[in-house]
Scaffold this motif. Structure first.
Motif, short mmCIF file in Angstrom:
data_model
loop_
_atom_site.label_atom_id
_atom_site.label_comp_id
_atom_site.label_asym_id
_atom_site.label_seq_id
_atom_site.Cartn_x
_atom_site.Cartn_y
_atom_site.Cartn_z
N MET A 114 -20.74 6.25 -9.90
CA MET A 114 -20.85 5.17 -8.97
C MET A 114 -19.79 5.36 -7.88
N LYS A 115 -20.23 5.44 -6.65
CA LYS A 115 -19.31 5.63 -5.54
C LYS A 115 -18.74 4.29 -5.10
N HIS A 116 -17.46 4.31 -4.81
CA HIS A 116 -16.79 3.10 -4.36
C HIS A 116 -16.56 3.21 -2.85
N LYS A 117 -17.10 2.27 -2.10
CA LYS A 117 -16.92 2.28 -0.66
C LYS A 117 -15.64 1.53 -0.30
N LEU A 118 -14.98 1.99 0.71
CA LEU A 118 -13.75 1.36 1.17
C LEU A 118 -14.10 0.17 2.06
N ASN A 119 -13.78 -1.00 1.60
CA ASN A 119 -14.04 -2.21 2.36
C ASN A 119 -12.83 -2.55 3.23
N ASP A 120 -13.05 -3.43 4.21
CA ASP A 120 -11.94 -3.88 5.04
C ASP A 120 -10.92 -4.64 4.21
N SER A 121 -11.39 -5.38 3.22
CA SER A 121 -10.45 -6.14 2.39
C SER A 121 -9.58 -5.21 1.55
N ASP A 122 -10.14 -4.07 1.11
CA ASP A 122 -9.34 -3.09 0.36
C ASP A 122 -8.26 -2.48 1.25
N LEU A 123 -8.62 -2.20 2.49
CA LEU A 123 -7.68 -1.63 3.42
C LEU A 123 -6.56 -2.63 3.74
N VAL A 124 -6.91 -3.87 3.97
CA VAL A 124 -5.91 -4.90 4.25
C VAL A 124 -5.01 -5.09 3.04
N GLN A 125 -5.58 -5.07 1.86
CA GLN A 125 -4.80 -5.23 0.64
C GLN A 125 -3.84 -4.04 0.46
N ALA A 126 -4.28 -2.84 0.75
CA ALA A 126 -3.42 -1.66 0.63
C ALA A 126 -2.27 -1.72 1.65
N ILE A 127 -2.58 -2.12 2.86
CA ILE A 127 -1.54 -2.24 3.89
C ILE A 127 -0.53 -3.32 3.52
N SER A 128 -1.00 -4.43 3.00
CA SER A 128 -0.07 -5.50 2.61
C SER A 128 0.80 -5.07 1.43
N PHE A 129 0.25 -4.27 0.51
CA PHE A 129 1.05 -3.77 -0.60
C PHE A 129 2.14 -2.84 -0.11
N VAL A 130 1.78 -1.92 0.80
CA VAL A 130 2.77 -0.98 1.34
C VAL A 130 3.84 -1.76 2.10
N TRP A 131 3.42 -2.76 2.87
CA TRP A 131 4.38 -3.56 3.64
C TRP A 131 5.33 -4.32 2.72
N SER A 132 4.83 -4.82 1.59
CA SER A 132 5.69 -5.57 0.66
C SER A 132 6.66 -4.64 -0.08
N GLN A 133 6.28 -3.41 -0.30
CA GLN A 133 7.14 -2.46 -1.00
C GLN A 133 8.13 -1.76 -0.07
N TRP A 134 7.99 -1.91 1.24
CA TRP A 134 8.83 -1.22 2.20
C TRP A 134 10.30 -1.54 2.00
N ARG A 135 10.63 -2.79 1.75
CA ARG A 135 12.03 -3.19 1.59
C ARG A 135 12.62 -2.65 0.28
N LYS A 136 11.81 -2.53 -0.74
CA LYS A 136 12.30 -2.10 -2.05
C LYS A 136 12.47 -0.58 -2.12
#
Length: 84
Positions: free
Chosen positions: A1-23
């Protein structure tokens, strides 16, 4: 089963990276430099007319980024010594 990259997945990934930036700044900075090297290494390889190996072009690109980072760091240390 192929998983397509949704806009919500991309936003969630960017927000995760942004939250981990300080740590965890160093691993993220290394990742960003390696991603930028994806653009720089082919330019160095093409400019050498095939004289350099691809591995050498990657090394020159990384060396350039390390040199620029060192210059910026030393510039900050010289003009803001109270921070260190």
């Amino acid at each position: 089963m192929k998983h397509k990259l949704n806009d919500s997945d991309l936003v969630q990934a960017i927000s995760f990276v942004w939250s981990q930036w300080r740590k965890q700044q160093l691993p993220l900075a290394i990742f960003i430099v390696l991603c930028l090297n994806l653009a720089i290494a082919p330019v160095v390889y093409a400019a050498s007319d095939g004289i350099l190996e691809r591995r050498s072009a990657w090394a020159i690109g990384i060396l350039g980024f390390v040199t620029i980072a060192l210059v910026i760091y030393l510039f900050v240390v010289v003009f803001q010594p109270e921070r260190f």
